[in-house]
Design a protein around this motif. Structure first.
Motif, PDB file in Angstrom:
ATOM      1  N   PRO A   1      46.969   2.879 -13.535  1.00  0.00           N
ATOM      2  CA  PRO A   1      46.229   2.821 -12.351  1.00  0.00           C
ATOM      3  C   PRO A   1      46.791   1.235 -11.488  1.00  0.00           C
ATOM      4  O   PRO A   1      47.255  -0.157 -11.628  1.00  0.00           O
TER       5      PRO A   1
ATOM      6  N   LEU B   1      42.596   0.117  -4.887  1.00  0.00           N
ATOM      7  CA  LEU B   1      42.505   1.751  -4.948  1.00  0.00           C
ATOM      8  C   LEU B   1      41.679   2.201  -3.003  1.00  0.00           C
ATOM      9  O   LEU B   1      40.586   1.248  -2.326  1.00  0.00           O
TER      10      LEU B   1
ATOM     11  N   GLU C   1      39.468   6.830  -3.834  1.00  0.00           N
ATOM     12  CA  GLU C   1      40.210   7.028  -4.961  1.00  0.00           C
ATOM     13  C   GLU C   1      38.712   5.788  -5.796  1.00  0.00           C
ATOM     14  O   GLU C   1      38.294   6.223  -6.954  1.00  0.00           O
TER      15      GLU C   1
ATOM     16  N   TYR D   1      36.626   7.076  -8.790  1.00  0.00           N
ATOM     17  CA  TYR D   1      36.569   6.067 -10.315  1.00  0.00           C
ATOM     18  C   TYR D   1      35.573   5.174 -10.691  1.00  0.00           C
ATOM     19  O   TYR D   1      34.696   6.072 -12.051  1.00  0.00           O
TER      20      TYR D   1
ATOM     21  N   ILE E   1      40.226  -2.629  -8.732  1.00  0.00           N
ATOM     22  CA  ILE E   1      40.130  -2.292  -9.897  1.00  0.00           C
ATOM     23  C   ILE E   1      39.103  -3.237 -10.505  1.00  0.00           C
ATOM     24  O   ILE E   1      38.374  -2.854 -11.174  1.00  0.00           O
TER      25      ILE E   1
ATOM     26  N   ASP F   1      35.420  -2.177 -11.810  1.00  0.00           N
ATOM     27  CA  ASP F   1      35.100  -2.433 -13.225  1.00  0.00           C
ATOM     28  C   ASP F   1      33.410  -3.183 -13.916  1.00  0.00           C
ATOM     29  O   ASP F   1      33.391  -3.308 -14.275  1.00  0.00           O
TER      30      ASP F   1
END
Length: 82
Positions: A14, A18, A22, A26, A57, A61
């Motif tokens: 990935p 983003l 996106e 996600y 990203i 997370d």
């Protein structure tokens, strides 16, 4: 992540950054809800790279991990107890 992004990343890798759409997909929310979550601090603010706005990203997370729910030690409000 869409295969037609026009980059040379393998499909199993990935992108680090983003787009708004996106990033929302996600974490499983709409772009509008993502905006609200950024505003109230539940999701990270995006980075600005020239005219692009991108979400990291890894920060997404981390923020997702910190959202309430899903912890085995937390009480499950949907669980039936007799």
């Amino acid at each position: 992540m869409k295969a037609e992004r026009g980059n040379s990343l393998p499909l199993n890798l990935p992108p680090r950054g983003l787009s708004r759409t996106e990033a929302a997909a996600y974490v499983g929310v709409s772009p509008t809800l993502l905006d609200m979550m950024v505003k109230d601090g539940r999701m990270p603010k995006p980075k600005h790279i020239n005219s692009r706005t991108v979400w990291d990203i890894r920060k997404i997370d981390k923020a997702f991990d910190e959202l309430p729910g899903g912890d085995p030690d937390e009480e499950n409000e949907w669980e039936f107890s007799a």
